[in-house]
Each structure stands twice: as structure tokens, then as C-alpha cells.
Design an enzyme around this catalytic site. Structure first.
Site, PDB file in Angstrom:
ATOM      1  CB  VAL A 138     -14.583   1.629   8.101  1.00 13.89           C
ATOM      2  CG1 VAL A 138     -14.350   1.238   6.785  1.00 13.89           C
ATOM      3  CG2 VAL A 138     -15.382   3.006   8.226  1.00 13.89           C
ATOM      4  CB  CYS A 139     -12.811  -2.932  10.767  1.00 13.02           C
ATOM      5  SG  CYS A 139     -11.535  -1.359  11.077  1.00 13.02           S
ATOM      6  N   PRO A 140     -15.918  -3.940  10.102  1.00 14.78           N
ATOM      7  CG  PRO A 140     -17.820  -3.637  11.451  1.00 14.78           C
ATOM      8  CD  PRO A 140     -16.326  -3.052  11.281  1.00 14.78           C
TER       9      PRO A 140
END
Length: 212
Positions: free
Chosen positions: A50-52
Site C-alpha cells: 500500500v505504501c508506494p
């Protein structure tokens, strides 16, 4: 502990800039010395899932934040070197190449511990080793802070790891704070720039409700 209505912690943290240099960033000073608002968003780990998507979403919206006199800063507990490696990984390979805002590298957890946003759910004492054992990865939840030009936090929020943020909501919150600062009017539920705001009194509330 909530920091809303309080000054953001006065701590300097290592960070990676877009040039590949490890620098020191003090979020409070960024706001006060530059006379700008700051959006600080924490994410759990580099090279994850999810982070990128979030880092690219904040980058795409960067012109909107800059138009609102707002500095965007990302943060995690990864090292500056890992940030640099991720910045040099293409988007097609899950990287964040093209991100230009600073990324805090809070490897010693000094700032994230003060903010109390680490995923430590329990600390147990191991009698055999005589050590305190942490349950959790000791990485941060998806915490977000909006800080005004005086260094005072006017919004904070925390998402669990699997739930990505809506970048547009932070733009709306910044618009609402700017409206309050400029006009002295409070912003009702679902307010957006250009919509009706109101004075903070009973009569104004009644008039607003009767029209809406």
C-alpha cells in the site's frame, strides 16, 4: 497522547532528500521558519504494498499542496539508505522513483515513540532472558499530521496498515484551516472550498441548518 492544539515535537530526524543526500529535518522548524503549513505522513515500510501507492498519490498532489503554502514530508523507520534505494526503483517495479519531497528516516524511533504511533501492541517480560519482549514490528501505523505556520497541530489521524489514505481529504482540511485563518468562520460538515461557512454562534448555526 494527542498533539492536536499543541506544538509538534521539537526534534531533528535524519532524512533523505531527492538529491540522495542524508539531511536533518526538524518538522516544527520547517513550519515556523518557512511560515508554511506542513503535512507529515508516516507509513510502515519501504518496499511494501500500500505504501508506494500513497507516496505516489502525495507526489501527484504536490502542486495542490504547494499552491496552499504547504510542505509535504513522508516518514518511516527505514534507513536513509533504504529510502534512497526505493527512490531509485521504478514505479513499474513497485518503487517510488519521481518522489521529490523529503523522507524522514526515524531509525532510532525517537520521533515515532514520542508521537506513540508504533505498532507495539504489548511488551512482556521474559523471565528466562530477563528481557522485555516487544509484540509487533516496531514500525509506524499510517499516521498523518497537519501543522500550521506556528508549529501547532490542527489535525492528526491514524490508519491501520492495510488502509490507504485519501489525499484529497487533507487538501480539504488545509482549505478549511486557511478559511478559518483568513475569515474567522468555522467550517461545517462536508465543507469544501467555495461552499458556505458560518460564524461560531447559535444564530449562525440555526441559519446554516435552515438553508442546508
Amino acid at each position: 497522547m494527542s498533539y492536536v492544539g499543541k506544538k509538534f515535537p521539537n526534534l531533528s530526524v535524519n532524512a533523505m532528500n531527492e538529491m540522495g543526500d542524508t539531511i536533518q529535518v526538524n518538522v516544527l522548524e520547517e513550519a515556523v521558519q518557512n511560515k508554511k503549513k506542513v503535512l507529515l505522513f508516516w507509513y510502515p515500510k519501504d518496499f511494501t504494498f500500500v505504501c508506494p501507492t500513497e507516496l505516489h498519490a502525495f507526489q501527484e498532489a504536490l502542486p495542490e499542496f504547494e499552491k496552499r503554502n504547504t510542505i509535504v514530508i513522508g516518514a518511516s523507520c527505514d534507513t536513509a539508505e533504504v529510502h534512497f534505494a526505493w527512490l531509485n526503483t521504478s514505479k513499474d517495479d513497485g518503487g517510488i522513483e519521481g518522489v521529490t519531497y523529503n523522507l524522514l528516516a526515524d531509525t532510532n524511533r525517537n520521533l515515532s515513540r514520542v508521537l506513540d504511533i508504533l505498532d507495539i501492541t504489548e511488551v512482556t517480560y521474559d523471565e528466562e532472558t530477563g528481557l522485555d519482549m516487544v509484540v509487533g514490528d516496531s514500525v509506524t501505523y499510517r499516521a498523518t499530521y497537519l501543522i500550521d505556520e506556528t508549529g501547532t497541530v490542527f489535525h492528526e489521524g491514524i490508519n491501520h496498515m492495510p488502509i490507504g489514505r485519501n489525499v484529497n481529504e487533507y487538501i480539504r482540511l488545509i482549505d478549511a484551516m486557511s478559511h478559518l485563518q483568513e475569515h474567522g468562520e468555522v467550517c461545517p460538515a462536508n465543507w469544501e472550498e467555495g461552499k458556505e461557512a458560518m460564524n461560531a454562534n447559535r444564530e449562525a448555526t440555526a441559519a446554516y441548518l435552515s438553508n442546508n
